[in-house]
Scaffold this motif. Structure first.
Motif, PDB file in Angstrom:
ATOM      1  N   LYS A 105       8.911  37.690   8.533  1.00 34.79           N
ATOM      2  CA  LYS A 105       9.057  36.340   7.812  1.00 34.79           C
ATOM      3  C   LYS A 105       8.369  35.197   8.967  1.00 34.79           C
ATOM      4  N   ALA A 106       8.814  35.740  10.480  1.00 30.95           N
ATOM      5  CA  ALA A 106       8.355  34.962  11.442  1.00 30.95           C
ATOM      6  C   ALA A 106       6.685  34.808  11.408  1.00 30.95           C
ATOM      7  N   LEU A 107       5.962  35.827  10.794  1.00 28.21           N
ATOM      8  CA  LEU A 107       4.399  35.915  10.919  1.00 28.21           C
ATOM      9  C   LEU A 107       3.953  35.328   9.429  1.00 28.21           C
ATOM     10  N   GLY A 108       4.859  34.763   8.805  1.00 30.00           N
ATOM     11  CA  GLY A 108       4.332  34.213   7.366  1.00 30.00           C
ATOM     12  C   GLY A 108       4.584  35.081   6.107  1.00 30.00           C
ATOM     13  N   GLY A 109       4.807  36.120   6.421  1.00 26.35           N
ATOM     14  CA  GLY A 109       5.073  37.123   5.175  1.00 26.35           C
ATOM     15  C   GLY A 109       3.784  38.188   4.806  1.00 26.35           C
ATOM     16  N   GLY A 110       4.199  38.921   4.034  1.00 27.95           N
ATOM     17  CA  GLY A 110       2.771  39.512   3.561  1.00 27.95           C
ATOM     18  C   GLY A 110       2.556  40.789   4.297  1.00 27.95           C
ATOM     19  N   HIS A 111       3.258  41.334   5.198  1.00 24.87           N
ATOM     20  CA  HIS A 111       3.102  42.391   6.081  1.00 24.87           C
ATOM     21  C   HIS A 111       3.821  43.677   5.401  1.00 24.87           C
ATOM     22  N   THR A 112       3.247  44.825   5.342  1.00 22.71           N
ATOM     23  CA  THR A 112       3.821  45.875   4.934  1.00 22.71           C
ATOM     24  C   THR A 112       4.078  47.178   5.944  1.00 22.71           C
ATOM     25  N   HIS A 113       3.558  46.940   7.076  1.00 23.25           N
ATOM     26  CA  HIS A 113       3.357  47.893   8.146  1.00 23.25           C
ATOM     27  C   HIS A 113       3.523  47.062   9.593  1.00 23.25           C
ATOM     28  N   MET A 114       4.030  47.592  10.511  1.00 25.33           N
ATOM     29  CA  MET A 114       4.030  47.216  11.966  1.00 25.33           C
ATOM     30  C   MET A 114       2.666  46.651  12.458  1.00 25.33           C
ATOM     31  N   PHE A 115       1.768  47.666  11.948  1.00 23.51           N
ATOM     32  CA  PHE A 115       0.386  47.787  12.702  1.00 23.51           C
ATOM     33  C   PHE A 115      -0.315  46.552  12.133  1.00 23.51           C
ATOM     34  N   MET A 122       4.106  34.761  17.961  1.00 20.32           N
ATOM     35  CA  MET A 122       5.609  34.291  17.472  1.00 20.32           C
ATOM     36  C   MET A 122       6.495  34.190  18.706  1.00 20.32           C
ATOM     37  N   LEU A 123       7.637  33.534  18.088  1.00 20.71           N
ATOM     38  CA  LEU A 123       8.526  33.188  19.469  1.00 20.71           C
ATOM     39  C   LEU A 123      10.082  34.178  19.284  1.00 20.71           C
ATOM     40  N   ALA A 124      10.647  34.320  20.121  1.00 19.05           N
ATOM     41  CA  ALA A 124      11.928  35.073  20.346  1.00 19.05           C
ATOM     42  C   ALA A 124      12.835  34.807  21.394  1.00 19.05           C
ATOM     43  N   VAL A 155       5.321  28.027  14.855  1.00 17.43           N
ATOM     44  CA  VAL A 155       5.070  26.774  13.781  1.00 17.43           C
ATOM     45  C   VAL A 155       6.386  26.087  13.384  1.00 17.43           C
ATOM     46  N   LYS A 156       6.490  25.072  13.853  1.00 16.08           N
ATOM     47  CA  LYS A 156       7.954  24.269  13.562  1.00 16.08           C
ATOM     48  C   LYS A 156       7.380  22.838  13.070  1.00 16.08           C
ATOM     49  N   GLU A 157       8.777  22.163  12.450  1.00 15.19           N
ATOM     50  CA  GLU A 157       8.498  20.820  11.921  1.00 15.19           C
ATOM     51  C   GLU A 157       9.023  20.055  13.082  1.00 15.19           C
ATOM     52  N   ASP A 158       8.254  18.996  13.458  1.00 15.17           N
ATOM     53  CA  ASP A 158       8.433  18.035  14.353  1.00 15.17           C
ATOM     54  C   ASP A 158       9.822  17.211  13.908  1.00 15.17           C
ATOM     55  N   GLU A 159      10.691  17.112  14.735  1.00 12.22           N
ATOM     56  CA  GLU A 159      12.148  16.352  14.320  1.00 12.22           C
ATOM     57  C   GLU A 159      11.896  14.763  14.039  1.00 12.22           C
ATOM     58  N   ILE A 160      10.840  14.287  14.752  1.00 14.09           N
ATOM     59  CA  ILE A 160      10.376  12.915  14.675  1.00 14.09           C
ATOM     60  C   ILE A 160       9.287  12.522  13.380  1.00 14.09           C
ATOM     61  N   SER A 161       8.347  13.211  13.706  1.00 13.28           N
ATOM     62  CA  SER A 161       7.230  12.709  12.665  1.00 13.28           C
ATOM     63  C   SER A 161       7.328  13.621  11.437  1.00 13.28           C
ATOM     64  N   ILE A 167       3.162  25.606  18.275  1.00 16.74           N
ATOM     65  CA  ILE A 167       3.602  26.052  19.589  1.00 16.74           C
ATOM     66  C   ILE A 167       2.501  26.841  20.218  1.00 16.74           C
ATOM     67  N   PRO A 168       1.513  26.746  21.230  1.00 17.48           N
ATOM     68  CA  PRO A 168       0.274  27.650  21.524  1.00 17.48           C
ATOM     69  C   PRO A 168       0.946  28.803  22.397  1.00 17.48           C
ATOM     70  N   VAL A 169       0.707  29.983  21.899  1.00 14.09           N
ATOM     71  CA  VAL A 169       0.821  31.300  22.470  1.00 14.09           C
ATOM     72  C   VAL A 169      -0.104  31.977  23.199  1.00 14.09           C
ATOM     73  N   PRO A 170      -0.326  32.014  24.567  1.00 10.33           N
ATOM     74  CA  PRO A 170      -1.711  32.460  25.157  1.00 10.33           C
ATOM     75  C   PRO A 170      -2.262  33.691  24.529  1.00 10.33           C
ATOM     76  N   PRO A 171      -3.558  33.928  24.604  1.00 15.17           N
ATOM     77  CA  PRO A 171      -4.005  34.937  24.010  1.00 15.17           C
ATOM     78  C   PRO A 171      -3.668  36.466  24.453  1.00 15.17           C
TER      79      PRO A 171
END
Length: 269
Positions: A105-115, A122-124, A155-161, A167-171
């Motif tokens: 769910k955090a990665l947008g769905g559509g995955h059927t395997h961990m690989f 993502m965040l945690a 990716v989250k909704e800005d509470e103001i706008s 949110i950038p996650v380093p490579p």
């Protein structure tokens, strides 16, 4: 300049004749930027609790790259790694299944395997818990709080706008690492390549729990742990890696982890 005098002084604070063991820094509590960089099936092992049935054990390895999770390694700041150990189960109550669903769910769905989730941002949250008291007190870092995990999208909704903000996650810095236990549709060359990718060269000094003496132990603990699983004898992995074939017998190349995932039996949603 009297280097002998300086050397004697320096030796008081930096004795180079002493072999020091590596002490892994505990990941700090709070939000974590992470990517899945490893998924390893360890085979079926007995539980420490004899009332539980033997289970297929897995390890999920994450790269933590939030600024507070960068550690010093040989004078360079690098991301910490975090290993999550889970018994592989497909039921709704299974911790493994809950983690898979939440990461999917955090990665947008559509995955059927961990690989298929490798290297995706993502965040945690990292939690700490302490066991024991006084000198015996030990603190552990966890990705769950009493069994509740917090994997979520970067990716989250800005509470103001009201706009969606990423949110950038380093490579990723570390190599990907994957291993499937007794996967019928994985080609032999890929199987061997995955196995070779688990190898850790060298030895380390540890204290024997019984004698309290210092002994040298192989660093190649992942392969060794897999070889102690209940189904090792007579397994495809044993036959390919220990008896008949070696990397010299096959033109293996680098295994394509994403392609290997497509050949595995999908996780039912």
């Amino acid at each position: 300049m009297d280097y002998s005098k300086l050397g004697n002084a320096a030796a008081q604070s930096d004795d180079m004749s002493v072999t020091k063991s590596f002490e892994r820094e505990l990941p700090k509590e709070g939000v974590a930027f992470l990517r899945l960089i490893g998924y390893i099936e360890m085979g079926r092992h007995e539980s420490r609790n004899k009332t539980y049935k033997p289970a297929l054990q897995t390890q999920l390895i994450f790269e933590l790259s939030h600024p507070k999770h960068m550690i010093d390694m040989d004078g360079k700041k690098v991301p910490q790694k975090f290993t999550l150990r889970l018994n592989k189960g497909m039921t709704a109550k299974s911790g493994y299944k809950k983690v898979f669903n939440m990461m999917n769910k955090a990665l947008g769905g559509g995955h059927t395997h961990m690989f298929q989730m490798f290297d995706k941002p993502m965040l945690a949250d990292i939690y700490h818990n302490s066991v024991g008291e006084g000198a015996d007190k030990k603190t552990y870092a966890n990705l769950d709080n009493d069994g509740a995990f917090s994997f979520r999208s970067n990716v989250k909704e800005d509470e103001i706008s009201g706009e969606m903000v990423t949110i950038p996650v380093p490579p990723r810095v570390n190599d990907l690492q994957g291993f499937l236990w007794e996967n019928d549709t994985t080609e032999d060359a890929d199987y061997i390549s995955m196995w070779e990718g688990l190898f850790i060269e060298g030895e380390r000094e540890v204290e024997d729990k019984k004698t309290k003496e210092k002994v040298m132990k192989s660093k190649n603990w992942i392969q060794e742990a897999i070889m102690t699983n209940m189904e090792w004898e007579g397994s495809t992995c044993q036959a390919l890696t220990q008896e008949h074939l070696s990397l010299d017998d096959l033109e293996t190349g680098a295994v394509d982890l994403a392609a290997a995932a497509q050949s595995d039996e999908p996780v039912s949603m």
